[in-house]
Design a protein around this motif. Structure first.
Motif, mmCIF file in Angstrom:
data_model
loop_
_atom_site.group_PDB
_atom_site.id
_atom_site.type_symbol
_atom_site.label_atom_id
_atom_site.label_comp_id
_atom_site.label_asym_id
_atom_site.label_seq_id
_atom_site.Cartn_x
_atom_site.Cartn_y
_atom_site.Cartn_z
ATOM 1 N N MET A 1 0.837 -1.190 -0.006
ATOM 2 C CA MET A 1 -0.095 0.111 0.083
ATOM 3 C C MET A 1 0.918 1.305 0.070
ATOM 4 O O MET A 1 2.126 1.384 0.588
ATOM 5 C CB MET A 1 -0.834 0.020 1.217
ATOM 6 N N ASN A 2 0.504 2.241 -0.639
ATOM 7 C CA ASN A 2 1.227 3.588 -0.866
ATOM 8 C C ASN A 2 1.114 4.412 0.351
ATOM 9 O O ASN A 2 -0.214 4.495 0.698
ATOM 10 C CB ASN A 2 1.056 4.278 -2.171
ATOM 11 N N ASN A 3 1.932 4.957 0.769
ATOM 12 C CA ASN A 3 1.769 5.824 1.974
ATOM 13 C C ASN A 3 1.772 7.341 1.392
ATOM 14 O O ASN A 3 2.713 7.532 0.758
ATOM 15 C CB ASN A 3 2.790 5.866 3.058
ATOM 16 N N PHE A 4 0.716 7.847 1.631
ATOM 17 C CA PHE A 4 0.425 9.191 0.826
ATOM 18 C C PHE A 4 0.555 10.241 2.046
ATOM 19 O O PHE A 4 0.122 10.302 3.272
ATOM 20 C CB PHE A 4 -0.777 9.375 0.445
ATOM 21 N N GLU A 5 1.487 11.085 1.850
ATOM 22 C CA GLU A 5 1.853 12.295 2.810
ATOM 23 C C GLU A 5 1.573 13.595 2.264
ATOM 24 O O GLU A 5 2.171 13.820 1.210
ATOM 25 C CB GLU A 5 3.393 12.110 3.247
ATOM 26 N N MET A 6 0.759 14.439 2.881
ATOM 27 C CA MET A 6 0.291 15.820 2.502
ATOM 28 C C MET A 6 1.419 16.737 2.617
ATOM 29 O O MET A 6 2.081 16.529 3.797
ATOM 30 C CB MET A 6 -0.944 16.144 3.213
ATOM 31 N N CYS A 7 1.951 17.715 1.677
ATOM 32 C CA CYS A 7 2.844 18.539 1.756
ATOM 33 C C CYS A 7 2.439 19.410 2.944
ATOM 34 O O CYS A 7 1.381 20.150 2.711
ATOM 35 C CB CYS A 7 3.133 19.299 0.381
ATOM 36 N N PRO A 8 3.193 19.718 3.898
ATOM 37 C CA PRO A 8 2.645 20.552 5.117
ATOM 38 C C PRO A 8 2.413 21.952 4.246
ATOM 39 O O PRO A 8 1.563 22.784 5.062
ATOM 40 C CB PRO A 8 4.128 20.718 5.809
ATOM 41 N N ARG A 9 3.179 22.474 3.744
ATOM 42 C CA ARG A 9 2.894 23.926 2.994
ATOM 43 C C ARG A 9 1.488 23.875 2.209
ATOM 44 O O ARG A 9 0.729 24.961 2.556
ATOM 45 C CB ARG A 9 3.915 24.405 2.034
ATOM 46 N N PHE A 10 1.338 23.014 1.388
ATOM 47 C CA PHE A 10 -0.191 22.922 0.864
ATOM 48 C C PHE A 10 -1.195 22.626 1.895
ATOM 49 O O PHE A 10 -2.372 23.288 1.663
ATOM 50 C CB PHE A 10 -0.067 21.638 -0.166
ATOM 51 N N GLU A 11 -1.055 21.727 2.885
ATOM 52 C CA GLU A 11 -2.187 21.744 3.968
ATOM 53 C C GLU A 11 -2.404 22.997 4.568
ATOM 54 O O GLU A 11 -3.534 23.289 4.842
ATOM 55 C CB GLU A 11 -1.648 20.673 4.982
ATOM 56 N N LYS A 12 -1.250 23.769 4.874
ATOM 57 C CA LYS A 12 -1.496 24.900 5.755
ATOM 58 C C LYS A 12 -2.123 25.967 4.811
ATOM 59 O O LYS A 12 -3.096 26.721 5.024
ATOM 60 C CB LYS A 12 -0.065 25.468 6.004
ATOM 61 N N ALA A 13 -1.776 26.102 3.506
ATOM 62 C CA ALA A 13 -2.502 26.931 2.455
ATOM 63 C C ALA A 13 -3.974 26.785 2.660
ATOM 64 O O ALA A 13 -4.843 27.599 2.512
ATOM 65 C CB ALA A 13 -1.942 26.891 1.294
ATOM 66 N N VAL A 14 -4.473 25.583 2.376
ATOM 67 C CA VAL A 14 -5.682 25.037 2.354
ATOM 68 C C VAL A 14 -6.230 25.442 3.527
ATOM 69 O O VAL A 14 -7.591 25.764 3.756
ATOM 70 C CB VAL A 14 -5.929 23.537 2.008
ATOM 71 N N ASP A 15 -5.645 25.256 4.610
ATOM 72 C CA ASP A 15 -6.256 25.600 5.996
ATOM 73 C C ASP A 15 -6.679 26.816 6.077
ATOM 74 O O ASP A 15 -7.790 27.464 6.534
ATOM 75 C CB ASP A 15 -5.264 25.033 6.941
ATOM 76 N N VAL A 16 -5.640 27.931 5.535
ATOM 77 C CA VAL A 16 -5.996 29.254 5.720
ATOM 78 C C VAL A 16 -6.991 29.691 4.975
ATOM 79 O O VAL A 16 -7.922 30.375 5.345
ATOM 80 C CB VAL A 16 -4.422 29.955 5.356
ATOM 81 N N LEU A 17 -6.963 29.208 3.810
ATOM 82 C CA LEU A 17 -8.024 29.793 2.743
ATOM 83 C C LEU A 17 -9.471 29.096 2.885
ATOM 84 O O LEU A 17 -10.078 29.581 2.336
ATOM 85 C CB LEU A 17 -7.278 29.289 1.090
ATOM 86 N N SER A 18 -9.448 27.970 3.353
ATOM 87 C CA SER A 18 -10.731 27.450 3.622
ATOM 88 C C SER A 18 -11.413 27.809 4.997
ATOM 89 O O SER A 18 -12.659 27.558 5.118
ATOM 90 C CB SER A 18 -10.445 25.769 3.774
ATOM 91 N N LYS A 19 -10.950 28.775 5.506
ATOM 92 C CA LYS A 19 -11.790 29.312 6.827
ATOM 93 C C LYS A 19 -12.812 30.099 6.137
ATOM 94 O O LYS A 19 -12.580 30.909 5.234
ATOM 95 C CB LYS A 19 -10.710 30.436 7.704
ATOM 96 N N ARG A 20 -14.010 30.205 6.744
ATOM 97 C CA ARG A 20 -15.323 30.732 6.231
ATOM 98 C C ARG A 20 -14.810 32.266 6.307
ATOM 99 O O ARG A 20 -14.359 32.951 7.017
ATOM 100 C CB ARG A 20 -16.332 30.624 7.059
ATOM 101 N N TRP A 21 -15.296 32.832 5.005
ATOM 102 C CA TRP A 21 -14.960 34.339 4.646
ATOM 103 C C TRP A 21 -13.758 34.735 4.100
ATOM 104 O O TRP A 21 -13.542 36.078 3.299
ATOM 105 C CB TRP A 21 -15.494 35.256 5.690
ATOM 106 N N VAL A 22 -12.504 33.931 4.282
ATOM 107 C CA VAL A 22 -11.347 34.508 4.035
ATOM 108 C C VAL A 22 -11.173 34.802 2.349
ATOM 109 O O VAL A 22 -10.660 35.821 1.996
ATOM 110 C CB VAL A 22 -10.195 33.410 4.338
#
Length: 108
Positions: A1-22
């Motif tokens: 099975m492949n281990n998928f690891e999210m890029c920390p920078r991409f994850e943070k960018a999505v976290d910041v931009l996904s906050k309601r209203w941002v």
């Protein structure tokens, strides 16, 4: 099975931009600096407290700049930094995608 690891920078960018209203606040500021009341008026369903919280978070992330003008009464404007302005093509692509794929008032 492949281990998928999210890029920390991409994850943070999505976290910041996904906050309601941002993303919508960024969109409003793309036309230039605005005062708190102007932003609040553009986003009529947004409470003043949530707007204040989001503006502080976005300032801390370096997406917007808060400028205080020492006038009477004091004038405060919010504008996009270079980091915030760099989001314009992304929001443009979301706009294109939404035009092509999102139907308003239709439940699927």
């Amino acid at each position: 099975m492949n281990n998928f690891e999210m890029c920390p920078r991409f994850e943070k960018a999505v976290d910041v931009l996904s906050k309601r209203w941002v993303a919508l606040i960024v969109f409003v500021l793309m036309d230039g600096p605005r005062r708190f009341g102007e932003i609040e008026h553009c986003l009529s369903n947004l409470s003043g407290k949530v707007l204040s919280d989001r503006l502080k978070e976005m300032e801390n992330e370096g997406i917007i700049q808060r400028t205080v003008y020492p006038e009477m009464p004091v004038r405060i404007e919010y504008s996009l930094t270079d980091k915030g302005t760099a989001l314009a093509p992304i929001l443009g692509e979301i706009g294109t995608w939404s035009t092509d794929w999102i139907e308003i008032g239709v439940t699927k």
